[in-house]
Write an enzyme that holds these catalytic residues in place. Structure first.
Site, mmCIF file in Angstrom:
data_model
loop_
_atom_site.group_PDB
_atom_site.id
_atom_site.type_symbol
_atom_site.label_atom_id
_atom_site.label_comp_id
_atom_site.label_asym_id
_atom_site.label_seq_id
_atom_site.Cartn_x
_atom_site.Cartn_y
_atom_site.Cartn_z
ATOM 1 N N SER A 60 0.871 -0.751 -0.277
ATOM 2 C CA SER A 60 0.314 0.213 -0.080
ATOM 3 C C SER A 60 0.631 1.160 -0.227
ATOM 4 O O SER A 60 0.125 2.481 -0.015
ATOM 5 C CB SER A 60 -0.799 0.552 1.116
ATOM 6 N N LYS A 63 0.151 3.789 -2.630
ATOM 7 C CA LYS A 63 -0.748 4.613 -2.860
ATOM 8 C C LYS A 63 0.122 6.374 -2.058
ATOM 9 O O LYS A 63 -0.542 7.273 -2.078
ATOM 10 C CB LYS A 63 -1.779 5.112 -1.429
ATOM 11 N N SER A 120 -5.400 3.642 4.913
ATOM 12 C CA SER A 120 -5.040 2.633 3.663
ATOM 13 C C SER A 120 -5.879 2.040 2.666
ATOM 14 O O SER A 120 -6.414 1.028 1.700
ATOM 15 C CB SER A 120 -3.830 1.868 3.975
ATOM 16 N N LYS A 224 3.143 6.351 4.963
ATOM 17 C CA LYS A 224 2.229 5.746 4.452
ATOM 18 C C LYS A 224 3.303 4.132 4.937
ATOM 19 O O LYS A 224 3.913 4.289 4.372
ATOM 20 C CB LYS A 224 2.246 5.878 2.940
#
Length: 381
Positions: A60, A63, A120, A224
């Site tokens: 993730s 992202k 997320s 992130k």
């Protein structure tokens, strides 16, 4: 020569002979993950790297690029935080980390971005991709185009979430650091990446940040997290203290704790050993008089980066010396060097910064030159 000496009020420590930060050996900091990097935001200097260009699945952390495209669209005026986004059947079908969007459910861009940054949310990422580009496929094309624009050589995206195990979906610690640096250059994103707990749907659905450093690491600004069985535990962690912001990227860590401990170790090393030295004098640069020109003066400006990252442990007090002439003769080209800013420590010049003309000044016509000479002769100029 006119010399203006401006002594810095604070103690600014520098490194040895080149005075700029250098990448330290990998054994300087104990990192368990197979791939990692520490980068400073303003300069982009890499302080530490370990297999930082190895292509790996990012989970993730993908992202980071998804959020970058969203924020850039907002700042270009193509998108507003108040705009309404409607979840498609496809977006609502996404599992993993999500907020369980229902088909046809409407949320603002503000809420969608919050869900992507904090928990997320895969469903929100797909909904935003479709809203911006019509389809996730078109959005992913733009992700890859943006990666090329940033000079990323080890990145290829196949989706906007990082959820799926695809051998052609990869990036590197270095490339993540670069795209993270670009993302945090937009202060807007920190309104979301620094949230620890929040809610949506009128308080009915709680959000808790997947990045626990936001809660317990001093100065954390984001950014992130990611996990899949193939990518293992990944993280792009950003933090700021005393005006310096670092980006620590960890790839393929064995556990959450190992990932977070590696990130903390890198960030701690950066804050303990480095600081930014401004490449700007404390006082405003004075204009330089122009003789025989169509303008009376020209303004010098800096022709360099705004700062240099330096080690804290070598040289002492730093002063700024601005060397500019009393006057220059026309014609003058835009960007023509007029003088120099020197950063001095003791009897050593630490760094020189060119001072250049901010605009061109043409030579005056014969009549204007004659009038100027006449004024000078009779003492009127």
């Amino acid at each position: 020569m006119k010399k203006l000496i401006c002594t810095a009020l604070a103690l600014l420590m520098l490194t040895v002979p080149a005075y700029a930060a250098k990448t330290v050996p990998t054994d300087t900091v104990e990192i368990s993950a197979p791939s990692a990097i520490l980068m400073e935001k303003v300069t982009g200097d890499v302080i530490y790297e370990k297999s930082a260009h190895e292509r790996m699945p990012p989970a993730s952390v993908t992202k980071v690029m998804t959020m970058l495209l969203i924020v850039e669209a907002i700042e270009r005026g193509e998108l507003s935080l108040e705009d309404t986004v409607t979840a498609s059947e496809r977006a609502a079908s996404f599992g993993g980390s999500c907020v369980f969007l229902e088909e046809g459910e409407k949320m603002s861009v503000d809420e969608m971005l919050k869900c992507i940054a904090v928990v997320s949310a895969n469903d929100c990422a797909v909904a935003m991709a479709e809203h911006l580009c019509g389809s996730e496929q078109a959005f992913v094309k733009r992700m890859n185009e943006r990666a090329l624009e940033l000079g990323l050589k080890d990145t290829n995206f196949k989706n906007c979430t990082g959820l799926f195990e695809d051998d052609e979906h990869y990036t590197s610690a270095y490339d993540i650091a670069v795209m993270s640096r670009e993302l945090i250059s937009h202060e807007l994103i920190k309104n979301y990446t620094t949230i620890w707990m929040d809610s949506i749907r009128g308080g009915e659905f709680g959000l808790s940040n997947t990045n626990k450093l936001v809660y317990y690491y001093d100065g954390c600004t984001g950014l992130k997290t990611g996990f899949t069985e193939k990518a293992m535990y990944c993280l792009s962690a950003t933090a700021m203290r005393d005006g310096v912001e670092f980006i620590a990227v960890i790839m393929h860590a064995d556990t959450i704790d190992a990932r977070n401990n590696d990130a903390k170790a890198l960030l701690n090393f950066g804050f303990a050993n480095y600081k930014l030295l401004p490449l700007r004098a404390p006082e405003v640069l004075p204009p330089v008089r122009v003789s025989l020109g169509t303008a009376d003066s020209v303004q010098p400006v800096y022709d360099s980066a705004e700062a240099v990252l330096v080690a804290k442990n070598s040289v002492g007090d730093v002063s700024y010396e601005v060397d500019l002439p009393e006057y220059v003769s026309a014609p003058i080209d835009e960007g023509q060097r007029l003088g120099t800013l020197r950063l001095v420590s003791g009897d050593k010049t630490v760094q020189e910064v060119p001072l250049v003309a901010d605009a061109a000044v043409e030579r005056a016509g014969f009549g204007s030159v004659l009038l100027e000479l006449l004024k000078s002769y009779v003492g009127l100029g």
